[in-house]
Motif scaffolding. Structure first.
Motif, PDB file in Angstrom:
ATOM      1  N   MET A   1       0.618  -0.697   0.445  1.00  0.00           N
ATOM      2  CA  MET A   1       0.296   0.403  -0.191  1.00  0.00           C
ATOM      3  C   MET A   1       0.881   1.360   0.170  1.00  0.00           C
ATOM      4  O   MET A   1       1.821   1.321   0.750  1.00  0.00           O
ATOM      5  N   LYS A   2       0.409   2.521  -0.885  1.00  0.00           N
ATOM      6  CA  LYS A   2       1.589   3.665  -1.056  1.00  0.00           C
ATOM      7  C   LYS A   2       0.857   4.056  -0.011  1.00  0.00           C
ATOM      8  O   LYS A   2       0.152   3.695   1.174  1.00  0.00           O
ATOM      9  N   SER A   3       2.247   5.459   0.711  1.00  0.00           N
ATOM     10  CA  SER A   3       2.384   5.413   1.620  1.00  0.00           C
ATOM     11  C   SER A   3       0.951   6.912   1.839  1.00  0.00           C
ATOM     12  O   SER A   3       0.277   7.555   2.752  1.00  0.00           O
ATOM     13  N   ARG A   4       0.863   6.837   0.435  1.00  0.00           N
ATOM     14  CA  ARG A   4      -0.595   8.392   0.693  1.00  0.00           C
ATOM     15  C   ARG A   4      -2.066   7.940   1.026  1.00  0.00           C
ATOM     16  O   ARG A   4      -2.281   7.870   1.654  1.00  0.00           O
ATOM     17  N   SER A   5      -1.882   6.436   0.630  1.00  0.00           N
ATOM     18  CA  SER A   5      -3.258   5.553   0.555  1.00  0.00           C
ATOM     19  C   SER A   5      -3.360   5.211   1.913  1.00  0.00           C
ATOM     20  O   SER A   5      -4.308   5.542   2.966  1.00  0.00           O
ATOM     21  N   THR A   6      -1.695   5.130   3.126  1.00  0.00           N
ATOM     22  CA  THR A   6      -2.021   4.575   4.007  1.00  0.00           C
ATOM     23  C   THR A   6      -2.779   5.670   4.780  1.00  0.00           C
ATOM     24  O   THR A   6      -2.930   5.407   5.844  1.00  0.00           O
ATOM     25  N   LYS A   7      -1.711   7.038   5.007  1.00  0.00           N
ATOM     26  CA  LYS A   7      -1.984   8.407   5.656  1.00  0.00           C
ATOM     27  C   LYS A   7      -3.491   8.356   5.409  1.00  0.00           C
ATOM     28  O   LYS A   7      -4.052   8.775   6.563  1.00  0.00           O
ATOM     29  N   ALA A   8      -4.171   8.158   4.316  1.00  0.00           N
ATOM     30  CA  ALA A   8      -5.551   8.352   4.038  1.00  0.00           C
ATOM     31  C   ALA A   8      -6.339   7.704   5.238  1.00  0.00           C
ATOM     32  O   ALA A   8      -7.427   8.100   5.550  1.00  0.00           O
ATOM     33  N   ILE A   9      -6.027   6.337   5.162  1.00  0.00           N
ATOM     34  CA  ILE A   9      -7.132   5.220   5.613  1.00  0.00           C
ATOM     35  C   ILE A   9      -6.321   5.870   7.138  1.00  0.00           C
ATOM     36  O   ILE A   9      -7.764   5.918   7.806  1.00  0.00           O
ATOM     37  N   TYR A  10      -5.173   6.046   7.814  1.00  0.00           N
ATOM     38  CA  TYR A  10      -4.911   6.378   9.493  1.00  0.00           C
ATOM     39  C   TYR A  10      -5.392   7.498   9.411  1.00  0.00           C
ATOM     40  O   TYR A  10      -6.335   7.392  10.897  1.00  0.00           O
ATOM     41  N   TRP A  11      -5.728   9.163   8.275  1.00  0.00           N
ATOM     42  CA  TRP A  11      -6.910  10.191   9.094  1.00  0.00           C
ATOM     43  C   TRP A  11      -7.746   9.730   9.351  1.00  0.00           C
ATOM     44  O   TRP A  11      -8.703  10.167  10.295  1.00  0.00           O
ATOM     45  N   ALA A  12      -8.537   8.749   8.222  1.00  0.00           N
ATOM     46  CA  ALA A  12      -9.901   8.519   7.706  1.00  0.00           C
ATOM     47  C   ALA A  12     -10.158   7.811   9.283  1.00  0.00           C
ATOM     48  O   ALA A  12     -10.968   8.313   9.704  1.00  0.00           O
ATOM     49  N   GLY A  13      -9.024   7.156  10.224  1.00  0.00           N
ATOM     50  CA  GLY A  13     -10.018   6.119  11.077  1.00  0.00           C
ATOM     51  C   GLY A  13      -8.940   7.128  12.334  1.00  0.00           C
ATOM     52  O   GLY A  13     -10.313   6.580  13.609  1.00  0.00           O
ATOM     53  N   VAL A  14      -8.505   7.737  12.313  1.00  0.00           N
ATOM     54  CA  VAL A  14      -8.001   8.349  13.628  1.00  0.00           C
ATOM     55  C   VAL A  14      -9.206   9.707  14.018  1.00  0.00           C
ATOM     56  O   VAL A  14     -10.022  10.274  14.681  1.00  0.00           O
ATOM     57  N   ILE A  15     -10.103   9.959  12.648  1.00  0.00           N
ATOM     58  CA  ILE A  15     -11.276  11.157  12.730  1.00  0.00           C
ATOM     59  C   ILE A  15     -11.970  10.698  13.063  1.00  0.00           C
ATOM     60  O   ILE A  15     -13.207  10.956  14.010  1.00  0.00           O
ATOM     61  N   LEU A  16     -12.804   9.153  12.765  1.00  0.00           N
ATOM     62  CA  LEU A  16     -13.654   8.496  12.779  1.00  0.00           C
ATOM     63  C   LEU A  16     -14.238   8.105  14.759  1.00  0.00           C
ATOM     64  O   LEU A  16     -14.320   8.093  15.295  1.00  0.00           O
ATOM     65  N   THR A  17     -12.553   7.418  14.840  1.00  0.00           N
ATOM     66  CA  THR A  17     -12.883   7.623  16.513  1.00  0.00           C
ATOM     67  C   THR A  17     -12.496   8.521  16.961  1.00  0.00           C
ATOM     68  O   THR A  17     -12.715   8.663  18.277  1.00  0.00           O
ATOM     69  N   SER A  18     -11.922   9.541  16.978  1.00  0.00           N
ATOM     70  CA  SER A  18     -11.379  10.984  17.566  1.00  0.00           C
ATOM     71  C   SER A  18     -13.827  11.309  17.767  1.00  0.00           C
ATOM     72  O   SER A  18     -13.875  11.758  18.802  1.00  0.00           O
ATOM     73  N   LEU A  19     -14.109  10.976  17.013  1.00  0.00           N
ATOM     74  CA  LEU A  19     -15.707  11.136  16.911  1.00  0.00           C
ATOM     75  C   LEU A  19     -16.373  10.894  17.537  1.00  0.00           C
ATOM     76  O   LEU A  19     -17.331  10.887  18.699  1.00  0.00           O
TER      77      LEU A  19
END
Length: 131
Positions: A1-19
């Motif tokens: 998996m490319k770094s860009r998609s890894t970052k996107a999945i990570y930040w989407a997860g962080v935002i959902l987890t934070s919410l």
């Protein structure tokens, strides 16, 4: 998996987890009846609910801090996993399996987020050298 998609999945997860956990923490601190009634029904004391709320809000603030506090984020992920695990087993034993759906979804979401965190920040864990 490319770094860009890894970052996107990570930040989407962080935002959902934070919410998810941020909302839960605010509900615990503001004595929201829905959250309080369930937590008390599970047998937890009132003072524990406040402590949990403070811990969740603090953890969310750490998770949302970009590229910093990496070791502390490891602890936040551990705390979130403990919270999910305790919620799952408490609900399972008191309310039945149907009440555990939220914990199962949270576990899957946070697990994927943590895997992406480890891919992005492999240096966050210190390897202990054997003597």
């Amino acid at each position: 998996m490319k770094s860009r998609s890894t970052k996107a999945i990570y930040w989407a997860g962080v935002i959902l987890t934070s919410l998810w956990f941020g909302t839960s923490g605010v509900c615990e601190l503001t004595k929201n009846p829905l959250v309080w009634d369930i937590t008390l029904q599970l047998g937890y004391p009132a003072h524990f609910i406040y402590i949990l709320g403070v811990a969740k809000i603090s953890g969310v603030l750490v998770l949302l801090t970009p590229n910093k506090l990496l070791k502390l984020k490891e602890w936040v992920f551990a705390g979130i996993f403990f919270d999910i695990t305790f919620a799952f087993f408490s609900k399972l034993s008191v309310l039945g399996f149907a009440a555990t759906v939220d914990a199962i979804i949270a576990f899957a979401m946070v697990s994927l987020t943590y895997v992406m965190f480890r891919k992005l920040y492999p240096q966050a864990t210190v390897t202990v050298a054997a003597h």
